[in-house]
Design a protein around this motif. Structure first.
Motif, PDB file in Angstrom:
ATOM      1  N   LEU A 228       0.710  -1.155   0.118  1.00 21.97           N
ATOM      2  CA  LEU A 228       0.134  -0.090   0.047  1.00 21.97           C
ATOM      3  C   LEU A 228       0.795   1.298   0.054  1.00 21.97           C
ATOM      4  CD1 LEU A 228      -2.833  -1.230   2.673  1.00 21.97           C
ATOM      5  CD2 LEU A 228      -2.895  -1.266   0.221  1.00 21.97           C
ATOM      6  N   GLY A 229       2.233   1.143   0.256  1.00 22.77           N
ATOM      7  CA  GLY A 229       2.856   2.486   0.207  1.00 22.77           C
ATOM      8  C   GLY A 229       2.887   3.330   1.241  1.00 22.77           C
ATOM      9  N   TYR A 230       3.505   4.482   1.284  1.00 24.43           N
ATOM     10  CA  TYR A 230       3.391   5.269   2.352  1.00 24.43           C
ATOM     11  C   TYR A 230       1.847   5.777   2.800  1.00 24.43           C
ATOM     12  CZ  TYR A 230       8.491   5.671   1.886  1.00 24.43           C
ATOM     13  OH  TYR A 230       9.853   5.247   1.869  1.00 24.43           O
ATOM     14  N   ASN A 231       1.251   6.181   2.072  1.00 24.21           N
ATOM     15  CA  ASN A 231      -0.005   6.853   2.026  1.00 24.21           C
ATOM     16  C   ASN A 231      -1.309   5.844   2.281  1.00 24.21           C
ATOM     17  OD1 ASN A 231      -0.387   6.118  -0.520  1.00 24.21           O
ATOM     18  ND2 ASN A 231      -0.849   8.225  -1.191  1.00 24.21           N
ATOM     19  N   LEU A 232      -0.865   4.278   2.399  1.00 23.29           N
ATOM     20  CA  LEU A 232      -1.774   3.382   2.470  1.00 23.29           C
ATOM     21  C   LEU A 232      -3.191   3.481   1.578  1.00 23.29           C
ATOM     22  CD1 LEU A 232      -2.034   3.135   6.526  1.00 23.29           C
ATOM     23  CD2 LEU A 232      -0.555   1.948   4.577  1.00 23.29           C
ATOM     24  N   ASP A 233      -3.159   4.175   0.255  1.00 23.83           N
ATOM     25  CA  ASP A 233      -3.991   4.495  -0.487  1.00 23.83           C
ATOM     26  C   ASP A 233      -4.479   3.058  -1.180  1.00 23.83           C
ATOM     27  OD1 ASP A 233      -5.833   5.856  -2.171  1.00 23.83           O
ATOM     28  OD2 ASP A 233      -4.530   6.318  -3.485  1.00 23.83           O
ATOM     29  N   THR A 234      -5.886   3.027  -1.250  1.00 27.10           N
ATOM     30  CA  THR A 234      -6.399   1.857  -1.803  1.00 27.10           C
ATOM     31  C   THR A 234      -6.695   1.981  -3.298  1.00 27.10           C
ATOM     32  OG1 THR A 234      -8.547   2.261  -0.681  1.00 27.10           O
ATOM     33  CG2 THR A 234      -6.872   0.663   0.192  1.00 27.10           C
ATOM     34  N   TYR A 235      -6.661   3.285  -3.706  1.00 29.05           N
ATOM     35  CA  TYR A 235      -7.367   3.510  -5.230  1.00 29.05           C
ATOM     36  C   TYR A 235      -7.047   2.476  -6.240  1.00 29.05           C
ATOM     37  CZ  TYR A 235      -8.595   6.299  -9.216  1.00 29.05           C
ATOM     38  OH  TYR A 235      -9.323   6.543 -10.436  1.00 29.05           O
ATOM     39  N   SER A 236      -5.483   2.442  -6.233  1.00 31.90           N
ATOM     40  CA  SER A 236      -4.944   1.376  -7.146  1.00 31.90           C
ATOM     41  C   SER A 236      -5.491   0.099  -7.343  1.00 31.90           C
ATOM     42  CB  SER A 236      -3.471   1.364  -7.105  1.00 31.90           C
ATOM     43  OG  SER A 236      -3.006   2.739  -7.396  1.00 31.90           O
ATOM     44  N   TYR A 237      -6.043  -0.408  -6.206  1.00 34.05           N
ATOM     45  CA  TYR A 237      -6.356  -1.923  -6.148  1.00 34.05           C
ATOM     46  C   TYR A 237      -7.680  -2.048  -5.931  1.00 34.05           C
ATOM     47  CZ  TYR A 237      -1.434  -1.756  -4.628  1.00 34.05           C
ATOM     48  OH  TYR A 237      -0.224  -1.492  -4.439  1.00 34.05           O
ATOM     49  N   TRP A 238      -8.820  -1.032  -5.559  1.00 34.12           N
ATOM     50  CA  TRP A 238     -10.300  -1.488  -5.482  1.00 34.12           C
ATOM     51  C   TRP A 238     -11.029  -0.561  -6.440  1.00 34.12           C
ATOM     52  CZ3 TRP A 238     -10.420  -6.329  -4.196  1.00 34.12           C
ATOM     53  CH2 TRP A 238      -9.405  -6.672  -3.740  1.00 34.12           C
ATOM     54  N   HIS A 239     -10.464   0.709  -6.874  1.00 32.34           N
ATOM     55  CA  HIS A 239     -11.327   1.388  -7.745  1.00 32.34           C
ATOM     56  C   HIS A 239     -11.511   0.865  -9.023  1.00 32.34           C
ATOM     57  CE1 HIS A 239     -12.554   5.205  -9.764  1.00 32.34           C
ATOM     58  NE2 HIS A 239     -12.831   5.625  -8.543  1.00 32.34           N
ATOM     59  N   SER A 240     -12.811   1.028  -9.518  1.00 32.83           N
ATOM     60  CA  SER A 240     -13.224   0.435 -10.837  1.00 32.83           C
ATOM     61  C   SER A 240     -12.434   0.656 -11.938  1.00 32.83           C
ATOM     62  CB  SER A 240     -14.661   0.512 -10.984  1.00 32.83           C
ATOM     63  OG  SER A 240     -15.025   1.954 -11.403  1.00 32.83           O
ATOM     64  N   THR A 241     -11.963   1.956 -12.047  1.00 33.06           N
ATOM     65  CA  THR A 241     -11.030   2.177 -13.156  1.00 33.06           C
ATOM     66  C   THR A 241      -9.853   1.522 -13.108  1.00 33.06           C
ATOM     67  OG1 THR A 241      -9.860   4.106 -11.630  1.00 33.06           O
ATOM     68  CG2 THR A 241     -11.899   4.696 -13.130  1.00 33.06           C
ATOM     69  N   GLN A 242      -9.286   0.901 -12.244  1.00 37.34           N
ATOM     70  CA  GLN A 242      -8.074  -0.031 -12.414  1.00 37.34           C
ATOM     71  C   GLN A 242      -8.425  -1.386 -12.624  1.00 37.34           C
ATOM     72  OE1 GLN A 242      -5.279   1.941 -11.715  1.00 37.34           O
ATOM     73  NE2 GLN A 242      -6.954   3.532 -11.946  1.00 37.34           N
ATOM     74  N   ALA A 243      -9.443  -1.713 -12.887  1.00 35.60           N
ATOM     75  CA  ALA A 243     -10.052  -3.179 -13.630  1.00 35.60           C
ATOM     76  C   ALA A 243      -9.675  -3.087 -15.024  1.00 35.60           C
ATOM     77  CB  ALA A 243     -11.345  -3.535 -12.994  1.00 35.60           C
ATOM     78  N   ASN A 244      -8.639  -3.001 -15.400  1.00 29.95           N
ATOM     79  CA  ASN A 244      -7.980  -3.051 -16.581  1.00 29.95           C
ATOM     80  C   ASN A 244      -6.609  -3.626 -16.937  1.00 29.95           C
ATOM     81  OD1 ASN A 244      -5.668  -0.770 -16.680  1.00 29.95           O
ATOM     82  ND2 ASN A 244      -7.636   0.115 -15.801  1.00 29.95           N
ATOM     83  N   PRO A 245      -6.095  -3.885 -17.941  1.00 25.82           N
ATOM     84  CA  PRO A 245      -4.937  -4.762 -18.066  1.00 25.82           C
ATOM     85  C   PRO A 245      -3.670  -4.044 -17.372  1.00 25.82           C
ATOM     86  CG  PRO A 245      -6.076  -4.754 -20.183  1.00 25.82           C
ATOM     87  CD  PRO A 245      -6.934  -4.135 -19.200  1.00 25.82           C
ATOM     88  N   THR A 246      -3.581  -2.739 -17.210  1.00 25.67           N
ATOM     89  CA  THR A 246      -2.535  -1.876 -16.714  1.00 25.67           C
ATOM     90  C   THR A 246      -2.878  -1.914 -15.052  1.00 25.67           C
ATOM     91  OG1 THR A 246      -3.458   0.225 -17.275  1.00 25.67           O
ATOM     92  CG2 THR A 246      -1.989  -1.073 -18.859  1.00 25.67           C
ATOM     93  N   GLY A 247      -3.992  -1.863 -14.725  1.00 21.44           N
ATOM     94  CA  GLY A 247      -4.253  -1.627 -13.345  1.00 21.44           C
ATOM     95  C   GLY A 247      -4.165  -2.801 -12.626  1.00 21.44           C
ATOM     96  N   GLN A 248      -4.207  -2.741 -11.160  1.00 22.40           N
ATOM     97  CA  GLN A 248      -4.153  -3.726 -10.193  1.00 22.40           C
ATOM     98  C   GLN A 248      -5.389  -4.224  -9.450  1.00 22.40           C
ATOM     99  OE1 GLN A 248      -0.143  -3.330  -8.077  1.00 22.40           O
ATOM    100  NE2 GLN A 248      -0.219  -1.323  -8.736  1.00 22.40           N
ATOM    101  N   ASN A 249      -6.542  -3.773  -9.955  1.00 25.31           N
ATOM    102  CA  ASN A 249      -7.541  -4.206  -9.574  1.00 25.31           C
ATOM    103  C   ASN A 249      -7.915  -5.561 -10.082  1.00 25.31           C
ATOM    104  OD1 ASN A 249     -10.349  -4.899  -8.808  1.00 25.31           O
ATOM    105  ND2 ASN A 249     -11.118  -2.845  -9.400  1.00 25.31           N
ATOM    106  N   PHE A 250      -7.153  -6.526  -9.292  1.00 33.30           N
ATOM    107  CA  PHE A 250      -7.074  -8.025  -9.994  1.00 33.30           C
ATOM    108  C   PHE A 250      -8.411  -8.874  -9.815  1.00 33.30           C
ATOM    109  CE2 PHE A 250      -2.724  -7.279  -8.471  1.00 33.30           C
ATOM    110  CZ  PHE A 250      -2.214  -7.033  -9.897  1.00 33.30           C
ATOM    111  N   SER A 251      -9.244  -8.104  -8.966  1.00 30.28           N
ATOM    112  CA  SER A 251     -10.518  -8.958  -8.813  1.00 30.28           C
ATOM    113  C   SER A 251     -11.792  -8.412 -10.079  1.00 30.28           C
ATOM    114  CB  SER A 251     -11.319  -8.702  -7.569  1.00 30.28           C
ATOM    115  OG  SER A 251     -10.310  -9.220  -6.631  1.00 30.28           O
ATOM    116  N   ASN A 252     -11.296  -7.535 -10.942  1.00 23.46           N
ATOM    117  CA  ASN A 252     -12.260  -6.636 -11.689  1.00 23.46           C
ATOM    118  C   ASN A 252     -13.518  -6.452 -10.782  1.00 23.46           C
ATOM    119  OD1 ASN A 252     -11.085  -7.094 -14.084  1.00 23.46           O
ATOM    120  ND2 ASN A 252     -11.243  -9.091 -14.241  1.00 23.46           N
TER     121      ASN A 252
END
Length: 332
Positions: A228-252
């Motif tokens: 999660l890095g320094y700011n513990l931000d979850t955007y990269s992992y759970w926001h729907s915009t990250q459900a794509n080949p370059t994103g890290q929302n691995f659950s779609n």
């Protein structure tokens, strides 16, 4: 060459802050932890010790060990775009069928987690409920055969298709700690889910193929870690915009409520309001079950005591141990 790599850093006398009395720091990289442990009398400190090597260094009277936890976790990510796993009942069953305490006993130096939101206190591990798991699968349309002559214990849909899921795992060097960890974890998952009628197919993949399958989202289930890095931000992992080949929302995982909460949390600076929003986000993620959150590792930093003032408090990345190098002093 013996495979080692060495880099020496010199103190910057023009540094704007407090100047450390340490003149030079030499880094030595060994190819394996076994080689490093054999050469332990030639080094003054060792970072990111885990697994079986913790006890090895503990038994060596030469070192003092400092435990620390990084803001990272391992989870089973559930591909919600898959027809079977689009059923919330199936995802609930996967979660409830697992006894994480058994997993904890199998693995060394881990802390169980229930949420990926590290700003919140981790709740007590949810108790397994095999009966509820079986009921959820039945509600999703997966039933046992009336005459299971082969004794498989598997569940089938109305078309007679067995409930089989595919999980992909990164393959590590045989005999290494990560390889042992992944083997124990997948064995545990296979037994836990077979107990409620789910067959698990496990694929150990080399790094390039593993990354390719992740990018393509070509899996039912995925075991991977996230930091999660320094700011513990979850955007990269759970926001729907990250459900794509370059994103890290691995659950779609796509949820308007979750997107809104994640976006709002980024701009809330009042502690109480932020905690309330985090709790709402936690509740929604737990309700939707896009992943099964397992554990975070405990690492150790070993110091031979020649230098005092070493601290691993607040470390997010291993290199952060040098943040307080101004406090390091040689013991006379």
């Amino acid at each position: 060459s013996d495979g080692r790599t060495q880099i020496t850093l010199e103190k910057n006398p023009n540094y704007y802050g407090d100047i450390s009395e340490i003149e030079n720091v030499r880094f030595i990289s060994y190819q394996t932890m076994e080689e490093l442990f054999e050469a332990r009398y030639a080094v003054d400190g060792v970072v990111k010790i885990s697994g079986r090597y913790v006890s090895d260094f503990q038994s060596s009277k030469r070192f003092k060990l400092f435990p620390y936890e990084l803001p990272q976790y391992t989870a089973v990510f559930i591909n919600m775009d898959k027809t079977v796993l689009g059923s919330k009942s199936v995802r609930i069953a996967l979660n409830k069928a697992m006894d994480k305490q058994i997993l904890l006993n199998l693995l060394s130096y881990k802390v169980l987690i229930e949420t990926p939101l590290f700003e919140l206190n981790q709740a007590e591990t949810s108790a397994p409920d095999v009966t509820a798991a079986k009921e959820a699968l039945y509600a999703a349309g997966y039933k046992l055969k009336k005459e299971d002559t082969e004794g498989t214990g598997l569940r089938y849909d109305d078309d007679g298709k067995p409930l089989t899921l595919d999980i992909i795992v990164r393959k590590y060097d045989e005999g290494s700690d990560p390889a042992s960890e992944m083997q124990k974890l997948t064995d545990f998952l296979k037994v836990s889910w077979r107990n409620v009628g789910i067959d698990l197919k496990i694929e150990f993949l080399e790094q390039d193929e593993f990354k390719g399958r992740m990018i393509e989202r070509n899996y039912d289930l995925l075991i991977v870690g996230q930091n999660l890095g320094y700011n513990l931000d979850t955007y990269s992992y759970w926001h729907s915009t990250q459900a794509n080949p370059t994103g890290q929302n691995f659950s779609n995982y796509k949820s308007f409520q979750v997107d809104t909460l994640i976006e709002n949390i980024r701009s809330i600076f009042d502690v109480d309001k932020r905690n309330e929003a985090l709790k709402q986000l936690d509740t929604q993620i737990k309700s939707d079950v896009p992943a099964i959150f397992l554990y975070r590792p405990i690492y150790y930093y070993a110091s031979d005591g020649k230098v005092s003032g070493v601290s691993m408090d607040g470390v997010v990345f291993p290199s952060d141990r040098f943040v307080r190098i101004k406090n390091w002093k040689f013991e006379k």
